[in-house]
Design a protein around this motif. Structure first.
Motif, PDB file in Angstrom:
ATOM      1  N   VAL A 102       0.843  -1.196   0.000  1.00 14.17           N
ATOM      2  CA  VAL A 102       0.000   0.000   0.000  1.00 14.17           C
ATOM      3  C   VAL A 102       0.881   1.249   0.000  1.00 14.17           C
ATOM      4  O   VAL A 102       2.000   1.222   0.507  1.00 14.17           O
ATOM      5  N   TYR A 112      -6.248   0.390   4.424  1.00 11.98           N
ATOM      6  CA  TYR A 112      -6.354  -0.184   3.081  1.00 11.98           C
ATOM      7  C   TYR A 112      -6.817  -1.631   3.186  1.00 11.98           C
ATOM      8  O   TYR A 112      -6.369  -2.367   4.068  1.00 11.98           O
ATOM      9  N   VAL A 114      -6.586  -4.943   0.972  1.00 10.73           N
ATOM     10  CA  VAL A 114      -5.881  -5.516  -0.173  1.00 10.73           C
ATOM     11  C   VAL A 114      -6.513  -6.868  -0.470  1.00 10.73           C
ATOM     12  O   VAL A 114      -6.677  -7.707   0.426  1.00 10.73           O
ATOM     13  N   ASP A 119      -4.079  -6.543  -5.123  1.00 12.59           N
ATOM     14  CA  ASP A 119      -4.515  -5.201  -5.504  1.00 12.59           C
ATOM     15  C   ASP A 119      -5.278  -4.539  -4.358  1.00 12.59           C
ATOM     16  O   ASP A 119      -6.035  -5.211  -3.640  1.00 12.59           O
ATOM     17  N   ILE A 120      -5.099  -3.237  -4.220  1.00 14.30           N
ATOM     18  CA  ILE A 120      -5.851  -2.483  -3.223  1.00 14.30           C
ATOM     19  C   ILE A 120      -7.298  -2.416  -3.699  1.00 14.30           C
ATOM     20  O   ILE A 120      -7.580  -1.928  -4.788  1.00 14.30           O
ATOM     21  N   THR A 123      -9.783   1.948  -0.014  1.00 14.39           N
ATOM     22  CA  THR A 123      -9.017   2.847   0.835  1.00 14.39           C
ATOM     23  C   THR A 123     -10.007   3.560   1.741  1.00 14.39           C
ATOM     24  O   THR A 123     -10.971   4.149   1.263  1.00 14.39           O
TER      25      THR A 123
END
Length: 145
Positions: A102, A112, A114, A119-120, A123
């Motif tokens: 992140v 965050y 994930v 992949d994030i 947020t």
């Protein structure tokens, strides 16, 4: 022909937690991660710690929670903070070159989520609650089925 040679980088962990556990981020492939940035000088960050502790204490097997100090303090300073503020969540001991999944946020607190692919997926800026993270995580997990 050279066979079976490991490079230094392949054998080193990406990060270590305050409790001394070493990990590579690739170990978490297929899992959901919640990574929370906090700082001792951030009142909302400290207010949300009991929420993160409760979340971390009862996560599904395919999920993990980590905290990360924004100021990149050393192990002893982190140990004192964990004691002073009752931080039970696995805390990453990070240095400037520690690889992280992140980005460093522009303000705190920042959380965050994930996904299993690394992949994030979400947020969350500002103070979070256990229920809020569980809700977001549940929605994200149901979308990926």
């Amino acid at each position: 022909m050279v066979v079976g040679v490991l490079t230094y980088q392949q054998t080193q962990p990406d990060f270590e937690t305050l409790s001394g556990e070493s990990y590579r981020w690739e170990e978490f492939k297929g899992q959901w991660l919640v990574v929370n940035y906090f700082a001792e000088w951030c009142a909302p960050c400290l207010r949300e710690m009991p929420e993160l502790n409760a979340l971390a204490a009862d996560m599904p097997e395919n999920s993990r929670v980590f905290t990360l100090n924004y100021d990149l303090k050393g192990r002893e300073a982190l140990r004192k903070m964990a004691s002073d503020y009752n931080i039970e969540v696995a805390m990453i001991v990070a240095e400037k070159n520690t690889p992280l999944p992140v980005p460093r946020p522009s303000y705190l607190p920042a959380t965050y989520i994930v996904g299993p692919d690394g992949d994030i997926r979400k947020t969350m800026m500002g103070e979070v609650t256990e229920a809020g993270i569980r809700d977001a995580l549940g929605k994200l997990q149901s979308q990926s089925l």
